[in-house]
Design an enzyme around this catalytic site. Sequence first.
Site, PDB file in Angstrom:
ATOM      1  N   LYS A  76      24.277   4.028 -53.224  1.00 44.65           N
ATOM      2  CA  LYS A  76      24.439   2.647 -53.684  1.00 44.65           C
ATOM      3  C   LYS A  76      24.934   1.826 -52.496  1.00 44.65           C
ATOM      4  CE  LYS A  76      26.808  -0.060 -57.293  1.00 44.65           C
ATOM      5  NZ  LYS A  76      27.766  -0.023 -58.419  1.00 44.65           N
ATOM      6  N   SER A 151      25.886  -2.058 -62.704  1.00 47.95           N
ATOM      7  CA  SER A 151      25.470  -2.626 -61.444  1.00 47.95           C
ATOM      8  C   SER A 151      24.733  -1.643 -60.535  1.00 47.95           C
ATOM      9  CB  SER A 151      26.709  -3.149 -60.704  1.00 47.95           C
ATOM     10  OG  SER A 151      27.573  -2.067 -60.369  1.00 47.95           O
ATOM     11  N   SER A 175      29.027   0.917 -64.886  1.00 50.15           N
ATOM     12  CA  SER A 175      27.885   0.783 -63.965  1.00 50.15           C
ATOM     13  C   SER A 175      27.190   2.058 -63.541  1.00 50.15           C
ATOM     14  CB  SER A 175      28.320   0.044 -62.708  1.00 50.15           C
ATOM     15  OG  SER A 175      28.394  -1.317 -62.985  1.00 50.15           O
TER      16      SER A 175
HETATM   17  N1  GLN Z   1      29.170  -4.752 -66.204  1.00 47.13           N
HETATM   18  C1  GLN Z   1      30.524  -4.670 -65.795  1.00 47.13           C
HETATM   19  C2  GLN Z   1      30.875  -5.856 -64.912  1.00 47.13           C
HETATM   20  O1  GLN Z   1      30.057  -6.695 -64.802  1.00 47.13           O
HETATM   21  C3  GLN Z   1      30.782  -3.370 -65.083  1.00 47.13           C
HETATM   22  C4  GLN Z   1      30.290  -3.357 -63.693  1.00 47.13           C
HETATM   23  C5  GLN Z   1      30.644  -2.096 -62.975  1.00 47.13           C
HETATM   24  O2  GLN Z   1      30.940  -1.079 -63.588  1.00 47.13           O
HETATM   25  N2  GLN Z   1      30.647  -2.176 -61.666  1.00 47.13           N
HETATM   26  O3  GLN Z   1      31.916  -5.954 -64.388  1.00 47.13           O
END
Ligand code: GLN
Length: 488
Positions: A76, A151, A175
Amino acid sequence: MIDSSLKDIAAALRDRKVSAVELATESLARIDAGNARINAFVTVDHDGALTAARAADARLAAGNGGPLTGIPLAHKDVFCTEGVLTTCGSKMLSNFVSPYDAHVVSLLKAAGTVMVGKANMDEFAMGSSNENSHFGPTRNPWNTDKVPGGSSGGSAAAVAARMVPIATGTDTGGSIRQPAALCGITGIKPTYGRVSRYGMIAYASSLDQGGAFGCSAEDCAVLLSAMAGHDPRDSTSLEQGPEDFARECTQVGAQPLAGLRIGLPKEFFAEGMSDDVRAAVEAAIAEYRKLGATTVEVSLPNARLAIPAYYVIAPAEASSNLSRFDGVRYGHRAAEYGDLNDMYCKSRAQGFGGEVKRRILVGTYVLSHGYYDAYYIKAQKLRRLIANDFATAFEQCDVIAGPVSPTVAFGIGEKSDDPVQMYLSDIYTIAVNLAGLPALSHPAGFGAGNLPVGLQLIGNYFGEARLLGTAHQFQLATDWHRQAPAGF
Ligand code: GLN
């Protein structure tokens, strides 16, 4: 070969039936053929991959290979990679070539993995659909009009499209689990502190945790075993030695899960889930019963407060973490500006996207003198109550099961104008991060539009091996995890 299990790929490498260079070439060819359709990669490192593959082949020839030597993987783009562009999905870092490796990256280099590229992601890991990337959205390989989740959407889509057998990700509020579910693969977020955050670009430090994607629980276990371990450079890294998280991924008799108590939180099964997701989740739970597990209803009465608590705490931490991006030492700097203050303002205004700005504003607000007690302190209290709920539930069960996402993958653009709708897609994942618990998502069938559904398994602290071993038994008995999208 890329679509085989890690075990089979490693055996073929060891027996010299395939070389690491051939595997890297196959992975790169699949990326070159499919990436234009799904945009899973921000950077593809052809030369770096082939150099690493040659080194892996030399090591294998000398008999010094391990379970990951010569295996292609994607990181990532939140992980710093020495000499390779590290963007975090942001214009702010679109010119940033990291001078050092994240701890995870150095561990996986030492294990002999071959990094083929950096996976697309929501800007600074803020999002649930991968639509917040400065480099354009990643698309779901099962249906390119749909989001892959976020994400870590690029990592999940790359594994789902069988461009790489494994990939790294991070999970601050879901995410890893949410994109794993929407892309039909397996992903695990370990106990907070298992995986070093050194060199992992910070979003919300008390929640961020690195983890693994693969097609199966066993593949995730092998990858996670190589990523985890104490690192003195991260002050929240747990002082725990290396562990073999695949140790419970074994083959045992007809009722392999006899004695396992699975808790079903009644709040997760109330309304909220779409009918197709519910049907797949319930069928998966029935399969677990067939494997010998018993189920018991548990309650997480404060779980409904997880989203409001998270969307105070995470932006608060983000507003502090992101203050380092000032255009001075690295990252985007405005081409024209007046005084120093103007340079900060213009560089940040140009470098950050809309969702990141929204969170910086919310975070700054909830930490401000007049509102700190009303919002930030209150959210921290809720966080404690949520963690206590899990502790009570784990007195009655060994693992907790439920949905990952309330729906299958939604359409690109469908929720991007409505942040609250977008935040609600994290409803089943976020409480786990607030409590710091390990959890995984594994494929559990298909819902509307033939799109994948994931099942979530949540463990108690340090319960990764148990979680992965449990999912492994499910995967020995079913073949949802072997389904791959057509056309890649
Ligand atoms: N969807 C969540 C956010 O927008 C989690 C994102 C994540 O786990 N990095 O913060």
